[in-house]
Design an enzyme around this catalytic site. Sequence first.
Site, PDB file in Angstrom:
ATOM      1  N   GLY A 124       0.814  -1.213   0.000  1.00 29.25           N
ATOM      2  CA  GLY A 124       0.000   0.000   0.000  1.00 29.25           C
ATOM      3  C   GLY A 124       0.844   1.258   0.000  1.00 29.25           C
ATOM      4  N   LEU A 125       1.162   1.725  -1.196  1.00 21.30           N
ATOM      5  CA  LEU A 125       1.936   2.962  -1.318  1.00 21.30           C
ATOM      6  C   LEU A 125       1.065   4.067  -1.925  1.00 21.30           C
ATOM      7  CD1 LEU A 125       4.573   4.647  -1.365  1.00 21.30           C
ATOM      8  CD2 LEU A 125       5.152   3.540  -3.526  1.00 21.30           C
ATOM      9  N   THR A 158      -2.203  -4.022  -6.010  1.00 21.03           N
ATOM     10  CA  THR A 158      -2.291  -5.357  -6.613  1.00 21.03           C
ATOM     11  C   THR A 158      -2.322  -6.443  -5.536  1.00 21.03           C
ATOM     12  OG1 THR A 158      -1.072  -4.507  -8.502  1.00 21.03           O
ATOM     13  CG2 THR A 158      -1.213  -6.893  -8.315  1.00 21.03           C
ATOM     14  N   GLU A 366       4.557   1.355 -10.853  1.00 23.41           N
ATOM     15  CA  GLU A 366       5.861   1.286 -10.173  1.00 23.41           C
ATOM     16  C   GLU A 366       6.825   2.370 -10.653  1.00 23.41           C
ATOM     17  OE1 GLU A 366       7.598  -2.360  -8.987  1.00 23.41           O
ATOM     18  OE2 GLU A 366       5.752  -3.470  -9.285  1.00 23.41           O
TER      19      GLU A 366
END
Lengths: 383, 264
Positions: A124-125, A158, A366
């Site tokens: 969780g970013l 994801t 990313e």
Amino acid sequence: MDFSLSMEQEILRNSVRDFAENEIKPVARELDEKETFSYDTMRKMAALGLFGMFVSEKYGGQGMDYISYAIATEEIARVDGSHAATVAAGNSLGIGPLYYFGSEEQKQKYLPKLCSGEALWGFGLTEPDAGSDASNSKTTAVLDGDQWVINGSKIFITNASTKLTSGVTSLCRTGTREDGRPELSCILVEAGTPGFEAREMHGKLMWRASNTSELYFDDCRVPDENMLGPRGNGFHQMMQTLDGGRLSIGAMGLGGAQGCYDLALKYSRERTQFGKPISNFQVNAFKLADMALEIECARLILYKACWLRDQQKPFGKEAAMAKLHCSEVMYRCANHAVQLHGGYGLMKEYDVERFYRDQKLLEIGEGTSEVQRIVISRLIGAL
Amino acid sequence: MNIIVCLKQVPDTESQIKIGSDGVSIVTDDIKWVMNPYDEFGVEEALKLKEKFGGEVTVVGLGPKRVTESIRTALAMGADKGVLVTDDALEGSDALATAKAIAAAIKDLEYDVIFTGQRGVDDDQGLVGAAVAELLDIPQLSLITKVEVAEDGNTVKVERPIEGETLVIESSLPALITAQKGLNEPRYASLPGIMKAKKKPLEEKSLGDLGLDASEFGADARKLKILELTPPPAREAGKIVEGETPQEKAAELAKLLHEEAKVL
């Protein structure tokens, strides 16, 4: 200088390629169309050993090197982006932070089931208002006695809302540093914790058979021991995780490009127009030659980045280059592949249509291509 | 129960085969070499027997050093050890010479069952299995799609499909079984399996190690000589059966099968 792979790496490539062709390819199109995560293929990928590839046997991993991890991811991506996403996120983002920053207790507790693929873990970013500006995380965690109380939300996570998901690593503001900037820490939140909800997201252009979620924290309480590594190290941990993650996204770009090329070459040799195979027209042959060339170059930079990591040398610049280059090579290969397929390439009946859509994520997830260029620019001293 | 699997390495069936300038061999430069698919059935069946009865699975391969990769693949699938018969003098050997070398490598090993593929998908001769059985003086059960070893491990009951029927054969053990498609679904070499295979023993044997005379092997000793290799004829276009209704089409198809294809 030796460019040959080890025998184990060759066997790995053959085995994963056969697996992907036989077990994933036949179902990939339908899963994409129905936007469904498959527990059946997940179980098969787990049985093959595709989770915990770079983790030591001590925690149930396979103890392989990063080149092997890249090869396996590449071979899954050669057939389907969604399944490769499940594997890449599972390893780099789910398992990675726990393995590299977790305490011995945390590793013993979570890694064996994640490495056997019985469980998945989210990273969780990203938040609705913190994408490329990841340090602008608004999710907060306040220490109340021996518990952290978390409030906020995450997006595009994801593997975070499958039936197998056992928890997430969440980047939270845990205070203010002496220099006045926010103190960011990673906190582990197990699935089923009251106040924590992971909701599956639908309506995706790509990776439609991978699981993507929004996370909600509403006075979610977790024990103090769920802090990952030292308090205040969260942003650093997340960035280090992404350095490794970039190698797997690079592998997805490389594998996807190879998949596009293989399909395009086969089709171009079979499809006849003006009385000969379309690959015999120089305008098409040159597209295929360019694809073959670009894939070869992409593989060299990706494997070099993996090799640097395996040698414990700095690899951040090469990882950013590999992620950027491989995803852009796949962009061009997918574009050529659809062009070579003509009208059929626009139909779901042909896999290049799915590759064309799946490709786009690689330039965004990313770290966008723009962010990769910033990373490289800084590392070469230009910015 | 100790089981031996004979393994041949063949060009991947996806490879594009080109005939060499000598007209009797193929160009091997760009070929990807894989385990003979029928031998994979043998490996899988051997592993199943091992899982049921215990014991060891030994893989015996023959050929140049590159065959090591296929043996290691079998070890990664779960076999216990490997033997590679390799010698420059073996290059160009025919099926009988190959069988002699394999039988020599097997004869001092302990075994209850030997598996080979029913044929190699390259030369398509199907001779080595039978010749190995003959040289070891054990029964040969060919083209087998089902294997059932008795609980006491002394006999085996196998099935061979023939013309829409099934032949059930019982044999004493040890015996050699040649694997046919349909016997099983070979497992994949798993990632943990690949890592474990690194540490499994793989022994190399030369003709000298096996006490064999090199002059009986190789291209010069062939009893069977290849005179010419030609590519298969290009496939002709298919025929679309005409007719207004399914009944008419079926009648037309039956007529064509009878009069043109002469298969009915």
